[in-house]
Design an enzyme around this catalytic site. Structure first.
Site, PDB file in Angstrom:
ATOM      1  N   ASN A 123       0.846  -1.201   0.000  1.00 38.94           N
ATOM      2  CA  ASN A 123       0.000   0.000   0.000  1.00 38.94           C
ATOM      3  C   ASN A 123       0.878   1.246   0.000  1.00 38.94           C
ATOM      4  O   ASN A 123       0.553   2.257  -0.609  1.00 38.94           O
ATOM      5  CB  ASN A 123      -0.901   0.007   1.228  1.00 38.94           C
ATOM      6  N   ASP A 184       2.016   6.680   0.557  1.00 42.40           N
ATOM      7  CA  ASP A 184       1.147   5.759  -0.192  1.00 42.40           C
ATOM      8  C   ASP A 184       1.502   5.735  -1.675  1.00 42.40           C
ATOM      9  O   ASP A 184       1.671   6.782  -2.291  1.00 42.40           O
ATOM     10  CB  ASP A 184      -0.320   6.197  -0.062  1.00 42.40           C
ATOM     11  N   ASP A 214      -0.668  -6.826   3.456  1.00 44.13           N
ATOM     12  CA  ASP A 214      -0.829  -5.812   4.488  1.00 44.13           C
ATOM     13  C   ASP A 214      -1.777  -4.720   3.989  1.00 44.13           C
ATOM     14  O   ASP A 214      -1.724  -4.327   2.825  1.00 44.13           O
ATOM     15  CB  ASP A 214       0.552  -5.216   4.803  1.00 44.13           C
ATOM     16  N   HIS A 218      -6.596  -0.566   2.023  1.00 42.76           N
ATOM     17  CA  HIS A 218      -6.162   0.832   1.995  1.00 42.76           C
ATOM     18  C   HIS A 218      -5.503   1.249   0.686  1.00 42.76           C
ATOM     19  O   HIS A 218      -5.052   2.383   0.563  1.00 42.76           O
ATOM     20  CB  HIS A 218      -5.241   1.120   3.182  1.00 42.76           C
ATOM     21  N   GLU A 259      -5.272  -8.574   4.830  1.00 41.83           N
ATOM     22  CA  GLU A 259      -5.630  -7.893   6.074  1.00 41.83           C
ATOM     23  C   GLU A 259      -6.641  -6.802   5.735  1.00 41.83           C
ATOM     24  O   GLU A 259      -6.290  -5.799   5.110  1.00 41.83           O
ATOM     25  CB  GLU A 259      -4.397  -7.250   6.719  1.00 41.83           C
TER      26      GLU A 259
END
Ligand code: CA
Length: 510
Positions: A123, A184, A214, A218, A259
């Site tokens: 991410n 990001d 992970d 997001h 996740e």
């Protein structure tokens, strides 16, 4: 004709995935995964920091525990102790060893029918990653790899966790959903997507069996305001589908678990389309509540509903990834205030659920640990003496666990928590429905009993747990379950369709 055949073989030979050459993995494995923080696991070169050779050295331990696979928390170079800010996605953290060490670990794990998945933290990168350093120059092609504020950007926008999303760099501002050290990546930039597919394929060709993703939600969920935005979800799913297609070309059997920190099965379910699984965060809360309260509460209903919702997307049962706690949460034994019986019942429930349960290292010893994060990630306790061979000591212990919380103390003790975990994981090898069964609520009225039915092609079983400190009688009436197959305590009896379950015990009926 022969020439064409040879040519076809040659072409096939060059395009066959590396995975095809691997030894087949144990088909009747337990399906249990084990999460390892390499820094805290086992040290082989005496610097007090766990390393990849330490993971290899302890594979026999994991094999005797009965797990089918391990998840290694980030192993790439990183400036932080935890590794969730990567500076080189193709490299090995030099504190952990070398690529040669990693390749040996893969070989040795596969020889023991243990799969290896690695954390993929894509991410964001580290702010020290060469891509981000290059990106500071607006003329550099890497500039578009990250998110930059425009003239109309609200620089006070809250990130998904409610903190500041934008971070100043000279006159510019970049997006960093987790912190200023973790800028990001911008997945609207095709070069980023291409790079990450390439990266996934690189590790699969190396021989890893999949990934733990992970912060999977997001990628596009950057701002608090986007939490329930359907477009955000759609873009996340489109990206992970593209990633999955890229992996499939190398190893369609790769296991990819995400996740996604959501509190309902409905919010998690869509991710079962591009991914094999996502961690079941809402179930973890319920399992621990049920163990602590000694009451099943909503557990049966939650399990049945989750199975139904996931099956609709995944097309089959037994896909969930349940767990009790991970590296981001207080350790289970701490959440249960050190109550050893409650700990056992939490473990028993976890390990009799279909799908792929995840065990966090040290959980099987009853290691404690409360936030802040480093205290959840402390050295694995191999020996009674914390200075014993191989013990890591990159940080001091915070929880005050005594020598009894160690592999040395528990491995030859038939009453130990470690022995209990080993037994329960062993149950999964014996009963197929524990691994892949469709789950149904088993109607009964005793609040202290957690019960569910599991059905697959090969078996139909009833799982029962007495969460309380008193013996419980469970009338089975005219139900089809008539044989006591497995039980955790010797004085468990089934007579005239009446099951007597001792305090804090579990049974499986055929
Ligand atoms: Ca070391």
């Amino acid at each position: 004709m022969i020439r064409y055949l040879l040519l076809a073989l040659l072409i096939l030979g060059t395009t066959l995935p590396a995975a095809a050459a691997r030894p087949s993995l144990d088909p009747a494995g337990s399906g249990v995964w084990y999460e390892i923080f390499v820094r805290s696991w086992a040290d082989t070169d005496g610097d007090g920091i766990g390393d990849l050779n330490g993971v290899t050295a302890k594979l026999d331990y994991l094999q005797s525990l009965g797990v089918s696979g391990i998840w290694l928390m980030p192993i790439n170079p990183s400036p932080s102790y935890h590794g969730y800010d990567v500076t080189d996605y193709y490299g090995i953290n030099p504190q952990y060893g070398t690529m040669v060490d990693f390749e040996r670990l893969l070989r040795e794990a596969h020889r023991r029918h243990i799969k290896v998945i690695i954390d993929l933290v894509i991410n964001h990168t580290s702010d020290r990653h060469p891509w981000f350093i290059a990106a500071r120059d607006p003329a550099d092609p890497h500039h578009d790899w990250y998110g930059w504020a425009g003239p109309h950007t609200d620089l006070h926008a809250e990130d998904a966790a409610g903190a500041q999303a934008w971070h100043a760099l000279g006159k510019a501002h970049y997006l960093g959903d987790f912190s200023a050290n973790m800028p990001d990546l911008d997945y609207d930039t095709p070069a980023v997507r291409r790079e990450m597919v390439k990266l996934g394929r690189y590790w699969l060709k190396k021989g890893v069996d999949g990934f733990r993703l992970d912060a999977a939600q997001h990628i596009y969920y950057d701002f608090k305001a986007d939490m329930d935005n359907p477009l955000t979800l759609q873009k996340n799913l489109a990206w992970w589908s593209e990633f999955r297609r890229g992996l499939d070309a190398v190893n369609p059997a790769a296991y990819v678990v995400g996740e996604v920190t959501r509190d309902s099965a409905d919010a998690l379910a869509p991710y079962f389309k591009p991914l094999n699984a996502v961690f079941d965060f809402p179930l973890a809360v319920q399992l621990i509540d049920s163990a602590r309260d000694e009451r099943a509460g909503e557990l049966g209903a939650l399990l049945a509903r989750t199975d139904t919702v996931y099956r609709k997307v995944a097309g089959k049962s037994g896909v969930d990834a349940p767990f009790l706690s991970n590296h981001d949460q207080d350790r289970v034994m701490s959440q249960l205030d050190g109550n050893a019986q409650h700990m056992r019942m939490a473990a028993a429930m976890l390990l009799t659920l279909p799908g792929h349960p995840f065990v966090y290292y040290g959980e099987e010893l009853g290691m404690r640990g409360r936030k802040p994060d480093p205290d959840l990630r402390e050295p694995m306790r191999w020996h009674r003496d914390p200075q014993g061979t191989g013990e890591t000591h990159w940080k001091a212990f915070s929880a005050g666990d005594g020598p009894a919380v160690s592999v040395e103390a528990q491995r030859h003790d038939d009453d130990s928590l470690l022995h209990y975990y080993t037994t329960l994981i062993g149950w999964r090898r014996q009963v197929a429905a524990l691994r892949d069964g469709a789950i149904r609520e088993y109607p009964q009225t005793n609040p202290h009993i957690a019960a569910w039915q599991l059905d697959d092609d090969a078996s139909h079983v009833l799982v029962l747990h007495n969460l309380s400190g008193q013996t419980q009688q469970v009338p089975l009436g005219t139900s089809r379950f008539r044989t006591l197959r497995l039980h955790s305590k010797p004085d468990t009896t089934l007579q005239r369709q009446r099951l007597s379950l001792p305090p804090y015990s579990s049974a499986i009926l055929d």
